[in-house]
Design an enzyme around this catalytic site. Sequence first.
Site, PDB file in Angstrom:
ATOM      1  N   TYR A 236       0.820  -1.216   0.000  1.00  0.00           N
ATOM      2  CA  TYR A 236       0.000   0.000   0.000  1.00  0.00           C
ATOM      3  C   TYR A 236       0.854   1.267   0.000  1.00  0.00           C
ATOM      4  CZ  TYR A 236      -4.700  -1.887   0.703  1.00  0.00           C
ATOM      5  OH  TYR A 236      -5.913  -2.491   0.543  1.00  0.00           O
TER       6      TYR A 236
ATOM      7  N   ASP B   1      -6.316  -7.206   3.703  1.00  0.00           N
ATOM      8  CA  ASP B   1      -7.455  -6.585   3.035  1.00  0.00           C
ATOM      9  C   ASP B   1      -8.357  -7.665   2.439  1.00  0.00           C
ATOM     10  OD1 ASP B   1      -8.989  -4.456   1.932  1.00  0.00           O
ATOM     11  OD2 ASP B   1      -7.959  -4.721   0.017  1.00  0.00           O
TER      12      ASP B   1
ATOM     13  N   ASP C  74     -12.056  -9.391   4.133  1.00  0.00           N
ATOM     14  CA  ASP C  74     -13.338  -9.342   3.417  1.00  0.00           C
ATOM     15  C   ASP C  74     -13.952 -10.742   3.320  1.00  0.00           C
ATOM     16  OD1 ASP C  74     -13.445  -6.621   2.979  1.00  0.00           O
ATOM     17  OD2 ASP C  74     -13.783  -6.798   0.822  1.00  0.00           O
TER      18      ASP C  74
HETATM   19  C1  IPM Z   1     -10.450  -1.466   3.641  1.00  0.00           C
HETATM   20  C2  IPM Z   1     -10.701  -0.815   2.320  1.00  0.00           C
HETATM   21  C3  IPM Z   1      -9.585   0.163   2.046  1.00  0.00           C
HETATM   22  C4  IPM Z   1      -8.319  -0.638   1.864  1.00  0.00           C
HETATM   23  C5  IPM Z   1      -9.821   1.111   0.881  1.00  0.00           C
HETATM   24  C6  IPM Z   1     -11.103   1.884   1.017  1.00  0.00           C
HETATM   25  C7  IPM Z   1      -8.652   2.043   0.679  1.00  0.00           C
HETATM   26  O1  IPM Z   1     -10.847  -1.770   1.325  1.00  0.00           O
HETATM   27  O2  IPM Z   1     -10.356  -0.759   4.652  1.00  0.00           O
HETATM   28  O3  IPM Z   1     -10.369  -2.696   3.681  1.00  0.00           O
HETATM   29  O4  IPM Z   1      -8.019  -1.156   0.780  1.00  0.00           O
HETATM   30  O5  IPM Z   1      -7.585  -0.754   2.850  1.00  0.00           O
HETATM   31 MG    MG Z   2     -10.873  -3.769   2.059  1.00  0.00          MG
END
Ligand code: IPM
Ligand code: MG
Length: 368
Positions: free
Chosen positions: A142, A249, A253
């Site tokens: 990132y 990330d 999810d």
């Molecule tokens: C998260 C989101 C963020 C990320 C985005 C909105 C930048 O997906 O907090 O998981 O990728 O970290």
């Molecule tokens: Mg995310």
Amino acid sequence: MTNPSLLILAGDGIGPEVMAEVRKIIDWFGANRGLSFDVSEDLVGGAAYDAHGTPLTDATMEKAQEVDAVLLGAVGGPKYDVLDFAVKPERGLLRLRKEMDLYSNLRPAQCFDALADFSSLKKDIVAGLDIMIVRELTSGVYFGEPRGVFKEGNERVGVNTQRYTESEIARVARSAFELAKRRNNKLCSMEKANVMESGILWRDVVQEVHDAEYPDVELSHMYADAGAMQLVRAPKQFDVIVTDNLFGDLLSDAAAMLTGSLGMLPSASLGAPMANDRPKALYEPVHGSAPDIAGQGKANPCACILSFAMALRYSFDKGDEADRLEAAVNKVLADGVRTADLMQAENAVPATTSEMGDAVLAALDASL
Ligand code: IPM
Ligand code: MG
């Protein structure tokens, strides 16, 4: 004694709607539990861009550094897709994470009993699930340099860099071991040490921190792809998972969806202790800005409300009040109050965002 301070950055899409419900909850704790906060509000993401041409002003950044905790709603929306990368709404959130140095991102994936049917997995695989993903949040691909789209000969090349220092790995590992100690004493670290040098270092450093400081915590290592597979095959084998920024990330999810609704899941992003011993902290729901349902009173405020519960627990040392709030949300679900994302029958009438918030307030009243 002055009240602890909160900065609310509601952001975009459903952010302001769900945050309005959190405001009611904050007020409830002030009125009923002697827990008053000095609350200020500001803009982030697209909302800040619309007002100031930047997704986070320096003044807001400064405020965020000064308060005891930041509560964030959500950022982003299709309207901003055309913007330059540097001023996209997401950059506001990334700047907060980076400049506050919030290296440890706690993402619980917890299956609420009343919602076990909502998972896309079989009920017995997810019922009772309670795992915590600790995602490194301030480094890795990132933020690594070099990055950019460059010209190479007669074509363009897109570059991002996965980079981790030993100390970056060690500090997030420590925070994961500490959590594991307070839970079921089991930590699984995930990387791709089979293809990435940064993964080899990750595995080594996590093992070293374990051997030197946490020999009693049960530690395992897994390649992140195998980890993804195990998360959907048998998620209850895990207690705490620690992983890097990008894998975290993705894995968080996936883990979130095991529980049936993104609308239920909070997160905490924690940094080093401040002068008052509280960690630098930002709390936000795992869900996004959901522009498709924004402004219609359909959004589920529970993830944002539960993020405030995490603030009570991790910033303000009020674990008992966090338990109270979490129990209130559980009761509301058990009573069958549901926003649209939690409805199965087509003909049932869903609760609106504010009805859901009011139901949580009523459950809080009943808890006194
Ligand atoms: C998260 C989101 C963020 C990320 C985005 C909105 C930048 O997906 O907090 O998981 O990728 O970290
Ligand atoms: Mg995310």
